[in-house]
Structure formats: structure tokens, C-alpha cells
Design a protein around this motif. Sequence first.
Motif, PDB file in Angstrom:
ATOM      1  N   CYS A 154     -31.985  93.584  31.484  1.00 40.84           N
ATOM      2  CA  CYS A 154     -31.733  95.023  31.488  1.00 40.84           C
ATOM      3  C   CYS A 154     -30.248  95.273  31.718  1.00 40.84           C
ATOM      4  O   CYS A 154     -29.684  96.217  31.184  1.00 40.84           O
ATOM      5  CB  CYS A 154     -32.575  95.715  32.552  1.00 40.84           C
ATOM      6  SG  CYS A 154     -32.194  95.219  34.248  1.00 40.84           S
ATOM      7  N   SER A 155     -29.637  94.401  32.507  1.00 37.92           N
ATOM      8  CA  SER A 155     -28.215  94.515  32.812  1.00 37.92           C
ATOM      9  C   SER A 155     -27.665  93.119  33.038  1.00 37.92           C
ATOM     10  O   SER A 155     -28.170  92.376  33.896  1.00 37.92           O
ATOM     11  CB  SER A 155     -28.024  95.354  34.076  1.00 37.92           C
ATOM     12  OG  SER A 155     -26.746  95.143  34.629  1.00 37.92           O
ATOM     13  N   MET A 156     -26.638  92.746  32.299  1.00 33.68           N
ATOM     14  CA  MET A 156     -26.022  91.428  32.514  1.00 33.68           C
ATOM     15  C   MET A 156     -25.372  91.381  33.884  1.00 33.68           C
ATOM     16  O   MET A 156     -25.419  90.347  34.566  1.00 33.68           O
ATOM     17  CB  MET A 156     -24.995  91.159  31.406  1.00 33.68           C
ATOM     18  CG  MET A 156     -24.480  89.740  31.404  1.00 33.68           C
ATOM     19  SD  MET A 156     -25.830  88.591  31.137  1.00 33.68           S
ATOM     20  CE  MET A 156     -25.210  87.172  32.028  1.00 33.68           C
ATOM     21  N   ALA A 157     -24.779  92.508  34.305  1.00 33.58           N
ATOM     22  CA  ALA A 157     -24.111  92.551  35.606  1.00 33.58           C
ATOM     23  C   ALA A 157     -25.118  92.427  36.755  1.00 33.58           C
ATOM     24  O   ALA A 157     -24.790  91.921  37.822  1.00 33.58           O
ATOM     25  CB  ALA A 157     -23.325  93.845  35.750  1.00 33.58           C
ATOM     26  N   GLY A 158     -26.341  92.838  36.542  1.00 38.19           N
ATOM     27  CA  GLY A 158     -27.360  92.777  37.587  1.00 38.19           C
ATOM     28  C   GLY A 158     -28.267  91.571  37.401  1.00 38.19           C
ATOM     29  O   GLY A 158     -28.016  90.486  37.934  1.00 38.19           O
ATOM     30  N   CYS A 159     -29.295  91.714  36.606  1.00 33.83           N
ATOM     31  CA  CYS A 159     -30.303  90.661  36.436  1.00 33.83           C
ATOM     32  C   CYS A 159     -29.739  89.420  35.757  1.00 33.83           C
ATOM     33  O   CYS A 159     -30.125  88.296  36.100  1.00 33.83           O
ATOM     34  CB  CYS A 159     -31.497  91.198  35.654  1.00 33.83           C
ATOM     35  SG  CYS A 159     -32.487  92.358  36.620  1.00 33.83           S
ATOM     36  N   CYS A 209     -37.251  93.284  30.771  1.00 35.57           N
ATOM     37  CA  CYS A 209     -36.230  92.409  31.330  1.00 35.57           C
ATOM     38  C   CYS A 209     -36.847  91.056  31.665  1.00 35.57           C
ATOM     39  O   CYS A 209     -37.969  90.970  32.183  1.00 35.57           O
ATOM     40  CB  CYS A 209     -35.636  93.043  32.589  1.00 35.57           C
ATOM     41  SG  CYS A 209     -34.349  92.051  33.370  1.00 35.57           S
ATOM     42  N   ALA A 210     -36.113  89.994  31.358  1.00 33.81           N
ATOM     43  CA  ALA A 210     -36.631  88.635  31.555  1.00 33.81           C
ATOM     44  C   ALA A 210     -36.585  88.184  33.010  1.00 33.81           C
ATOM     45  O   ALA A 210     -37.176  87.161  33.352  1.00 33.81           O
ATOM     46  CB  ALA A 210     -35.838  87.657  30.692  1.00 33.81           C
ATOM     47  N   HIS A 211     -35.917  88.929  33.863  1.00 41.00           N
ATOM     48  CA  HIS A 211     -35.872  88.524  35.269  1.00 41.00           C
ATOM     49  C   HIS A 211     -37.250  88.744  35.888  1.00 41.00           C
ATOM     50  O   HIS A 211     -37.810  89.846  35.778  1.00 41.00           O
ATOM     51  CB  HIS A 211     -34.804  89.312  36.026  1.00 41.00           C
ATOM     52  CG  HIS A 211     -34.477  88.686  37.334  1.00 41.00           C
ATOM     53  ND1 HIS A 211     -35.306  88.752  38.416  1.00 41.00           N
ATOM     54  CD2 HIS A 211     -33.411  87.937  37.718  1.00 41.00           C
ATOM     55  CE1 HIS A 211     -34.774  88.093  39.424  1.00 41.00           C
ATOM     56  NE2 HIS A 211     -33.614  87.581  39.017  1.00 41.00           N
ATOM     57  N   LYS A 233     -28.253  83.756  36.460  1.00 42.19           N
ATOM     58  CA  LYS A 233     -27.210  82.725  36.353  1.00 42.19           C
ATOM     59  C   LYS A 233     -26.957  82.085  37.723  1.00 42.19           C
ATOM     60  O   LYS A 233     -26.858  80.860  37.842  1.00 42.19           O
ATOM     61  CB  LYS A 233     -25.924  83.357  35.824  1.00 42.19           C
ATOM     62  CG  LYS A 233     -24.869  82.335  35.458  1.00 42.19           C
ATOM     63  CD  LYS A 233     -23.542  82.968  35.096  1.00 42.19           C
ATOM     64  CE  LYS A 233     -23.625  83.938  33.962  1.00 42.19           C
ATOM     65  NZ  LYS A 233     -22.311  84.495  33.572  1.00 42.19           N
ATOM     66  N   ALA A 234     -26.884  82.877  38.765  1.00 41.67           N
ATOM     67  CA  ALA A 234     -26.660  82.373  40.117  1.00 41.67           C
ATOM     68  C   ALA A 234     -27.835  81.506  40.573  1.00 41.67           C
ATOM     69  O   ALA A 234     -27.639  80.461  41.211  1.00 41.67           O
ATOM     70  CB  ALA A 234     -26.445  83.538  41.086  1.00 41.67           C
ATOM     71  N   ALA A 235     -29.063  81.902  40.215  1.00 44.35           N
ATOM     72  CA  ALA A 235     -30.245  81.120  40.592  1.00 44.35           C
ATOM     73  C   ALA A 235     -30.233  79.764  39.893  1.00 44.35           C
ATOM     74  O   ALA A 235     -30.568  78.737  40.505  1.00 44.35           O
ATOM     75  CB  ALA A 235     -31.520  81.897  40.252  1.00 44.35           C
ATOM     76  N   ARG A 236     -29.848  79.732  38.603  1.00 48.37           N
ATOM     77  CA  ARG A 236     -29.761  78.452  37.881  1.00 48.37           C
ATOM     78  C   ARG A 236     -28.682  77.553  38.507  1.00 48.37           C
ATOM     79  O   ARG A 236     -28.890  76.366  38.699  1.00 48.37           O
ATOM     80  CB  ARG A 236     -29.465  78.687  36.403  1.00 48.37           C
ATOM     81  CG  ARG A 236     -30.647  79.167  35.597  1.00 48.37           C
ATOM     82  CD  ARG A 236     -30.382  79.078  34.090  1.00 48.37           C
ATOM     83  NE  ARG A 236     -29.167  79.757  33.680  1.00 48.37           N
ATOM     84  CZ  ARG A 236     -29.091  81.046  33.319  1.00 48.37           C
ATOM     85  NH1 ARG A 236     -30.179  81.775  33.300  1.00 48.37           N
ATOM     86  NH2 ARG A 236     -27.944  81.592  32.965  1.00 48.37           N
ATOM     87  N   HIS A 237     -27.555  78.139  38.848  1.00 45.50           N
ATOM     88  CA  HIS A 237     -26.466  77.371  39.471  1.00 45.50           C
ATOM     89  C   HIS A 237     -26.928  76.814  40.812  1.00 45.50           C
ATOM     90  O   HIS A 237     -26.697  75.638  41.118  1.00 45.50           O
ATOM     91  CB  HIS A 237     -25.240  78.262  39.642  1.00 45.50           C
ATOM     92  CG  HIS A 237     -24.127  77.588  40.383  1.00 45.50           C
ATOM     93  ND1 HIS A 237     -23.338  76.621  39.807  1.00 45.50           N
ATOM     94  CD2 HIS A 237     -23.690  77.720  41.657  1.00 45.50           C
ATOM     95  CE1 HIS A 237     -22.454  76.186  40.691  1.00 45.50           C
ATOM     96  NE2 HIS A 237     -22.651  76.852  41.823  1.00 45.50           N
ATOM     97  N   TYR A 238     -27.607  77.628  41.588  1.00 45.29           N
ATOM     98  CA  TYR A 238     -28.091  77.184  42.897  1.00 45.29           C
ATOM     99  C   TYR A 238     -29.101  76.054  42.727  1.00 45.29           C
ATOM    100  O   TYR A 238     -29.059  75.055  43.449  1.00 45.29           O
ATOM    101  CB  TYR A 238     -28.731  78.358  43.643  1.00 45.29           C
ATOM    102  CG  TYR A 238     -29.286  77.993  44.988  1.00 45.29           C
ATOM    103  CD1 TYR A 238     -28.428  77.777  46.070  1.00 45.29           C
ATOM    104  CD2 TYR A 238     -30.654  77.869  45.186  1.00 45.29           C
ATOM    105  CE1 TYR A 238     -28.933  77.418  47.324  1.00 45.29           C
ATOM    106  CE2 TYR A 238     -31.173  77.524  46.433  1.00 45.29           C
ATOM    107  CZ  TYR A 238     -30.307  77.308  47.489  1.00 45.29           C
ATOM    108  OH  TYR A 238     -30.802  76.968  48.713  1.00 45.29           O
TER     109      TYR A 238
END
Length: 127
Positions: free
Chosen positions: A107-112, A86-88, A117-122
Amino acid sequence: MALDRPLVGEPLSLDLLDTTWMDRGSIQDLLEDHEVLSWGHTRPVVGRDGPGSVSTVDDRNRRAGWLAAVSYVELLTDDPSRIRRCAHPECVLYFYDTSPKRSRRWCSMAGCGNRAKAARHYARSRR
Ligand SMILES: [Zn+2]
């Protein structure tokens, strides 16, 4: 070759995780020498439903470990480049990338995926 494996007799779930360990400064890998694979075998069969296979494991307590090792060998044989981490940066999970473009990152789009995505937005909103 018999291995002096530490923690023999742990619960099966931990046996599945503890396939590697350190011994006198060198890493030992239970899957590397195929010892685990010698615990069972698969033979082809033909029945009413067509061709298939039957797996037999000498000790039923070793069945889950044997099946996990066989599955891992199949993944390595089929396409090891699809086994990816996983890339996270905070995630330790691996997955098998079956996407057509081999572009899966999480590993999971819904999770990682959503956490990234939220970290990039922040990060963009803080500029
Ligand atoms: Zn992940």
C-alpha cells in the motif's frame, strides 16, 4: 428493495465503511444490489471548457457514499485485477495498482514496503 440495514444514522464516515453486514447468517452487501447507486445520477454536459459531466445526488448527506460507490464501480469496470490487497501480512489496506508492470505489492513503500524489507534484513542477519 429496501434493506433492513443496522446502525442507520451513524456518522457518514462509518456509513462508508459499513456497506456489508450479516443478516440471519448471510452477508448483505449494500453495493451489490446497486441501491446506493440509485441515490444519484450523472449526466453529460458540454461547456466552455469542453465536455464533462454533472452529478446530482437526491440527498446531500448521501453524496459521499454515492460518489464512493460510483468510483468503486468505475474501478471494477476499468480493470478489477488492479484492485489489490497489500502484501504485508499485518496490513489490511487495499490499493489500485497503476504500475506499468502491475507489480506493486505494498500500500505504501515508505510504510509496509520498508517494514517488509527490514524484516527480511533482520531474518538474514539472524542466520
Ligand atoms: Zn500495507
